[in-house]
Design an enzyme around this catalytic site. Structure first.
Site, PDB file in Angstrom:
ATOM      1  N   GLU A  84       0.868  -1.225  -0.054  1.00  0.00           N
ATOM      2  CA  GLU A  84      -0.115  -0.107  -0.237  1.00  0.00           C
ATOM      3  C   GLU A  84       1.063   1.259   0.120  1.00  0.00           C
ATOM      4  O   GLU A  84       1.819   1.314   0.911  1.00  0.00           O
ATOM      5  CB  GLU A  84      -0.903   0.112   1.150  1.00  0.00           C
ATOM      6  N   ARG A  94     -18.242  -1.425   4.823  1.00  0.00           N
ATOM      7  CA  ARG A  94     -19.343  -2.107   4.124  1.00  0.00           C
ATOM      8  C   ARG A  94     -19.759  -3.183   5.165  1.00  0.00           C
ATOM      9  O   ARG A  94     -21.038  -3.381   4.749  1.00  0.00           O
ATOM     10  CB  ARG A  94     -18.761  -2.864   3.025  1.00  0.00           C
ATOM     11  N   CYS A 147      -8.501  -2.525   7.911  1.00  0.00           N
ATOM     12  CA  CYS A 147      -7.132  -2.518   7.285  1.00  0.00           C
ATOM     13  C   CYS A 147      -6.644  -1.166   7.035  1.00  0.00           C
ATOM     14  O   CYS A 147      -5.498  -0.572   7.611  1.00  0.00           O
ATOM     15  CB  CYS A 147      -6.938  -3.220   6.033  1.00  0.00           C
ATOM     16  N   HIS A 170      -1.200  -5.614   1.904  1.00  0.00           N
ATOM     17  CA  HIS A 170      -2.445  -6.652   1.508  1.00  0.00           C
ATOM     18  C   HIS A 170      -2.027  -7.745   0.929  1.00  0.00           C
ATOM     19  O   HIS A 170      -1.415  -7.838  -0.004  1.00  0.00           O
ATOM     20  CB  HIS A 170      -3.514  -5.978   1.011  1.00  0.00           C
TER      21      HIS A 170
END
Lengths: 218, 218, 218, 218
Positions: A84, A94, A147, A170
């Site tokens: 990242e 979500r 995350c 990730h």
């Protein structure tokens, strides 16, 4: 008397979203206690909870005072290890976290900057992985769930502490998870562990990142 | 005097499309000579050529008279091991083969039926792989290139020879290939080899396939 | 007295899988009654049922005696219009059909050949669509659900009736469906209708298909 | 004397990456001069150049003093309209821009913050599009090429100018582009134009965004 060995705090998460394992913890715990480039790795399992993970992270950083902070998280559906580049000051969940909390459009740190860039040498890490034949890519979004939350928090802590660098990676599902999900990509645990080891070695050996193109058109 | 050990003819391909390795050959050759369920595995590398592969396949089938014929091929971009259900009597090459030949809309075997279904127990193989935590799926198209060509040819040969069963499996890129292709999925070689071994053991142990749903809506 | 105008039997399906519309019927009914290349289009809605759709198809073919049979079906997730090359003699339903029936590994027509190739000029249709700037592709699998079932049945009927040609086209979700499905591709209804019209005109004008490469590596 | 009508500055780009059109300009120019919610739309074509686009943007903002700044750009391969949530202070060009310049890891604005969040009501815009049956999503990365560059620059300008709000929207290929790219998703021009119009109306009518979940797990 000897100087203490500098620490790497390496975090993974517990399972979420109906999974019974989280590949990030499986990979991270395999490296616990390992000595690498003159540093000692301390693996820590964070809960997949917005509040709980932050609390535990802060305590561990205080206790360990690590030279390097690397967060690792599951990105189900991704096909390669994703280094990242940036974390944003935003929670938009979500699904509820493991404590049942589902924040929408709230900051990770109230009053913090909109984003932080990784302070680990992401391009050098990418190049080192590719040189070893390991599939990896730079990602420009860590999402808006726990995350990204921890990635942002790590970089926020690192911004205030001289000599501490931080970043987030990730990883795909493990094969055993993909076996239950029609068509999902996966990556073998041994390869993920090897990637993390190479990434950490490279981070230690590279105080200033290389300038290598790895952009996304959109 | 002992009866001869029945053979499994297991084929892979040489590299094509600019790759320097082909994961199908890497996986297949790792099983060469292995004894499995009372059968002996004979690995054979076929050229990625329409005419050349067919010629070599026919000769090997004549020589080995195998009980099981399993073709393996690279499906760059796929995310899981794909057990092919069907092969069609058609060549439609998007790129030239390794002999520079690029057939368009020609049959594999002039006068052959439009398609053959695999005569290996694909559902039992799928279930066995999932039970071992290995990511696999049933595929309803082996494409229109050399892989489908050989899959069709194997099934055509098997249709004429009592006691010989045949099938085809597509595999993803290896991690080392995906490292050179931004975003591609891959599968570790050791996992592919393990999949093939389980698939073959299951094929030997399962004369009649199980009836398990694994359909595609479209 | 005039000769009767030859017919095109153009079928769509009713909604399934929790959708409230089926784009195939929306597109097909927009062309009902249209005269095209000297032919009259008759649109027919089939139920998304294995048994029911076949029964209705047979009756309509008997009644209309069409020169061209074109089935159209929804392929949720596809990104372009897909002209099917082949249909297989197999039912393997991932979800129950609209009558609650869920066949696994049963033939469409007991004793029928393993597959039929489309007898419409799929390459000429593809070229005509591309020439008009419309996104389309050749597909080598119509799946194993009711779409493939009807595609196979149409080609089986066509194989027995001189002068009748048949084929199948899969279409993406409509935008209104994609609006409810995070990240799905879609295609505007007007563009789908235009595609079908061009495909039919090309089919009428092209008794023998062109030989144009449109293959799939896997 | 009347007060002047407030302006919306709506930008698109010229073609890049071997394309002969850019859907962002096609959509944007269709709205030039349109009056919407009491505002007048001014469409502006920016060059797909890091330096040139920034220069032209600054001049236009000075001249028009718009109430709303909306940038639109092509995101080839995306399947829906993407409302960008954030832009980052980074250039990392995978291909040279139209002036032949290819910056790697340089800031958009030296000394600027790491990122800006959109100041348009992205969740209200998303909800309005879905309510009209139009496929759209929130995106958490505008990439690292000229689109993100302009998105960041717009938000940087807006941060210094009271009463000016800004944001960015990525759009898929047009069907005519997807027709030349095997398998790409696309969106009809009329639907894109309708989306932009709805997005702008919603922006005008919504001073403070709604709190609606639209998060990404990773």
């Amino acid at each position: 008397m000897n100087a203490p060995i500098p620490r790497i705090l390496l975090t993974g998460f517990d399972p979420f979203g109906g999974e019974s394992i989280n590949p990030s913890w499986e990979a991270v715990r395999a490296l616990h206690g390992r000595r690498i480039g003159g540093h000692r790795i301390v693996a820590l399992q964070l809960p997949t909870e917005f509040a709980g993970s932050l609390r535990m992270l802060k305590a561990a950083v205080r206790e360990q005072a690590p030279a390097i902070l690397l967060g690792v998280g599951q990105a189900g559906g991704r096909r390669q290890l994703s280094i990242e580049r940036v974390a944003i000051n935003l929670q938009d969940a979500r699904i509820p976290d493991n404590a049942g909390v589902q924040p929408v459009d709230e900051p990770v740190i109230a009053g913090g900057p909109a984003a932080y860039f990784s302070t680990l040498p992401i391009k050098a890490m990418l190049a080192a992985l590719h040189a070893q034949g390991l599939p990896a890519e730079i990602s420009n979004s860590a999402g808006t769930y726990v995350c990204n939350h921890i990635a942002y928090a790590m970089l926020h802590l690192a911004a205030k502490r001289r000599g501490m660098r931080a970043g987030f990676i990730h990883i795909p599902y493990l094969p055993v998870q993909a076996a239950q999900r029609h068509g999902s990509a996966s990556m073998a645990l041994a390869d993920v562990v090897r990637c993390l080891e190479i990434a950490l070695r490279t981070a230690i050996a590279t105080p200033v990142d290389r300038r290598l193109g790895a952009g996304a058109l959109d």
